[in-house]
Design an enzyme around this catalytic site. Structure first.
Site, PDB file in Angstrom:
ATOM      1  N   LYS A 154     -13.851  -4.470  10.607  1.00 56.04           N
ATOM      2  CA  LYS A 154     -14.244  -3.443   9.958  1.00 56.04           C
ATOM      3  C   LYS A 154     -15.711  -3.149  10.230  1.00 56.04           C
ATOM      4  O   LYS A 154     -16.420  -2.491  10.348  1.00 56.04           O
ATOM      5  CB  LYS A 154     -14.753  -4.633   8.826  1.00 56.04           C
ATOM      6  CG  LYS A 154     -13.162  -4.590   7.945  1.00 56.04           C
ATOM      7  CD  LYS A 154     -13.013  -5.127   6.687  1.00 56.04           C
ATOM      8  CE  LYS A 154     -11.499  -5.472   6.576  1.00 56.04           C
ATOM      9  NZ  LYS A 154     -11.752  -6.010   4.725  1.00 56.04           N
TER      10      LYS A 154
ATOM     11  N   VAL B 287       0.335  -1.073   0.021  1.00 57.02           N
ATOM     12  CA  VAL B 287      -0.252   0.175   0.192  1.00 57.02           C
ATOM     13  C   VAL B 287       1.134   1.295   0.007  1.00 57.02           C
ATOM     14  O   VAL B 287       0.358   2.352  -0.730  1.00 57.02           O
ATOM     15  CB  VAL B 287      -1.095  -0.083   1.050  1.00 57.02           C
ATOM     16  CG1 VAL B 287      -1.342   1.146   0.712  1.00 57.02           C
ATOM     17  CG2 VAL B 287      -1.880  -0.864   1.438  1.00 57.02           C
TER      18      VAL B 287
ATOM     19  N   VAL C  22      -6.577  20.059  -4.595  1.00 58.08           N
ATOM     20  CA  VAL C  22      -6.579  20.739  -3.304  1.00 58.08           C
ATOM     21  C   VAL C  22      -6.247  22.350  -3.564  1.00 58.08           C
ATOM     22  O   VAL C  22      -6.482  22.732  -2.553  1.00 58.08           O
ATOM     23  CB  VAL C  22      -5.843  20.246  -3.513  1.00 58.08           C
ATOM     24  CG1 VAL C  22      -5.031  20.957  -1.742  1.00 58.08           C
ATOM     25  CG2 VAL C  22      -5.628  18.835  -2.759  1.00 58.08           C
TER      26      VAL C  22
END
Lengths: 432, 432
Positions: B206, B14, B34
């Protein structure tokens, strides 16, 4: 604790649902969720006296937009009157008066979205419209926020509940289009004049709005190619099922080599695709992006409380911005230019149902004609009809540009074996 | 224009995906999205020298967290090292040092979420964890934002891709559990030690995290009742199909009359439910709320770029807050207390498969025993087995409290006609 004050423009189905969520269902929650109290201060309706009984006395009723625009206590204006005017003027004036705005008005945003986004950015205020894209389904904010780390490649969705109900019933019950429409009308899913739904206009507006967010481009309603479902028959649905497909009214916005293609039309979709099992009046949007791969968002595209869920979600979002002093935080997302492809340039496989003479060599002749036009056939079913020495010939082609397919079809119609082109329906996705 | 600087803790799957999205795929987009530039300034790894070749020279590599904590240029710390420690200490120190934090660490958040949420609120900084709940699927932000106008009644989901792959293949191909697990391992879906997936621990984490957001309650991993899929057989799956169900590993968080029930277990779910067609390694969460009605979120629960999509979505969100001066905008969502129901108190229908003596009167005797225990039978199939004068008796009950069902089952096992209880699997939803 600050009290954030809201004005509702309109008190129809969504307006009264929004009022109920703010003033009853979520009343005690705002302090926790927003860090402020939240109330409806004023409701704008054409005939205030008619609404006095259902709206508590401490809430103002007015028929004068200027009273709302001039009221410095009002932080957020929620436009739920629909249509182009006076909605557009009211929204632009509210932004100019320093108020943030929420709207559920897809008709307006699909034609004037960019002008309003720019006005909000200029005013440093928020313009939010989650309910205008897919009703209750959170998709506007995920595209602007949760999925913002992606280059979005495609959004394909079932964007209209009325037509999805009709097509679902035609498939499940074998009803004709007219039967299914009559039942949809009886249940209140279809309006007295169902044109905007069944002709694909409602879905087309959503495609334009979603394209603004997915591709950051200035798409408007006129950039979307639109066909409705009125020509879809139970026979087509049954043949599609034999090939492993269902027929859905799809809204599609995707990037192709030469530009962005925006369209709404009935299409065959593989029955194993997640959209194929979205039935009845439910809606869904399936998104492909370079990082997220595939994601789908499913839920109610309309309805009093579902739509209010999206409207009040936006009100809460803006309220948080007000509390933090950061209205206008998301800004205008339509910063790219792009070229929109005419439908002639869009590639799809096609489903064609022909009535042909039931004699030997027919298939060879039609196959030859398609081959000469460089259209490759993927699947065929031929079925003798009971009368007149005729047969149904149903063909699914491989992917081909619309223009080339239409040329091939013209050539085939000129052969003596084709009696009639019964239907031409596009197929979503490549043929496996 | 400001440059927002990020430190990545960890550079595994990741971490490297996150690096790629920030430094390559979205590089040119941040200014638009942004209003600032965004770069990775520093990467923390245990052995910096090992990574120097794959990370450009202008990015710092360090094995010293204090270097990152002391670096005032670093605005956002992204924790991707996983596990409880040192991840928790690093996160708390980063918040205390005035940095906002993104984490994909479900193991940690499922046990220490509340402590971290509170630390972020105290520091006035953001702690975001979209990737920790359902991987690439936007669900954390929709629960906190788009669906925030709802009282959430239930979240039920397919929250683990490995087990969903295994159960999908058992159903589609008729494979045994062991065959399907072997194939999942070969494809890299299952780890060498698959315990956390197949025993339901991953899904349980979760459930705890989603309960924090849906019910604003301080749920932790230990509040979740958990059973894995190792006892599910192809025989059960085939019988379930005959009743119109599929078997999925479901994570369920819902409000019942006496409290909140959190659990993970294999369950029968109606094949027409939208979750039933979520197959292979895909995940989905189905949400019911008082205003939105039903909504579903579908996508990839894991994977390098899909998880990075969620991580960088959070980074963009925090960056917007930094640009607007509103870090900490969402605040701590766990403001309610609540009571968690033990599994004994939870109501479900049940699927029971018994091996019984194949003689007349067996069904009557078992029906009587269930009836005496106030368990009502909805559907039955009895099938003679080839040998030993035995039969399969498969029963689906109406909804009943777990405690009462277990008492009834004990009574039935004491009858002389029951040879063996082969399986007991809960059923999701009321029996139609």
């Amino acid at each position: 604790m600050k009290t954030i004050q809201v004005a509702l423009l309109g008190f129809g189905t969504v307006g009264s649902g929004t009022f109920e969520v703010i003033m009853n269902r979520q009343r005690e929650q705002f302090a926790h969720k927003v860090g402020a109290d939240l109330v409806v201060k004023t409701v704008l309706v054409r005939h205030p006296a008619k609404y006095r009984e259902q709206i508590p006395d401490q809430v103002q009723l007015t028929d004068d937009i200027d009273q709302i625009l001039a009221d410095e206590d009002i932080d957020i204006v929620v436009e739920l009157i629909g249509g182009l005017e006076p909605a557009k003027t009211y929204i632009l004036k509210a932004l100019a008066a320093g108020k943030s705005v929420v709207s559920a008005n897809k008709d307006l945003i699909a034609v004037a979205g960019r002008e309003i986004y720019a006005a909000a950015a200029k005013a440093g205020k928020d313009f939010m419209f989650e309910a205008a894209a897919m009703g209750a389904i959170p998709i506007v904010h995920p595209l602007m926020e949760g999925l913002s780390a992606n280059h979005i490649e495609e959004i394909v969705g079932i964007m209209n509940g009325t037509t999805n109900y009709i097509l679902s019933k035609m498939a499940e019950e074998g009803w004709s289009y007219d039967q299914a429409l009559a039942e949809a009308t009886r249940l209140g899913y279809a309006e007295a004049d169902p044109t905007a739904d069944v002709e694909g206009l409602d879905a087309g507006r959503k495609v334009a709005i979603l394209a603004n967010l997915a591709f950051h481009c200035p798409a408007v309603f006129d950039d979307v190619y639109i066909e409705g479902i009125t020509k879809v028959t139970a026979v087509d649905i049954a043949y599609a099922a034999r090939f492993g497909y269902v027929i859905k009214l799809l809204g599609i916005a995707n990037k192709q080599a030469e530009g962005v293609a925006l369209r709404v039309y009935p299409a065959l979709i593989d029955k194993r695709h997640p959209l194929a099992s979205v039935n009845d009046s439910f809606n869904a949007a399936f998104v492909r992006g370079d990082a997220v791969d595939e994601a789908m968002f499913y839920g109610r595209g309309a309805g009093k409380l579902p739509t209010a869920s999206a409207v009040v979600g936006d009100i809460i979002d803006i309220s948080r911005n007000i509390v933090c002093g950061c209205e206008g935080r998301l800004g205008d997302s339509t910063y790219e230019s792009c070229c929109f492809l005419p439908i002639d340039e869009v590639e799809n496989p096609f489903f064609v149902r022909l009535t042909v003479k039931d004699s030997s060599g027919v298939l060879a002749q039609i196959g030859q004609a398609f081959g000469d036009a460089n259209v490759s056939i993927a699947q065929v079913v031929q079925e003798t009809l009971s009368a007149h020495d005729l047969a149904d010939l149903v063909i699914i082609t491989h992917s081909v540009k619309e223009r080339n397919f239409r040329q091939a079809l013209d050539a085939i119609c000129n052969t003596e074996v084709v009696e009639k082109v019964e239907s031409v329906i596009r197929v979503y996705g490549d043929i496996r």
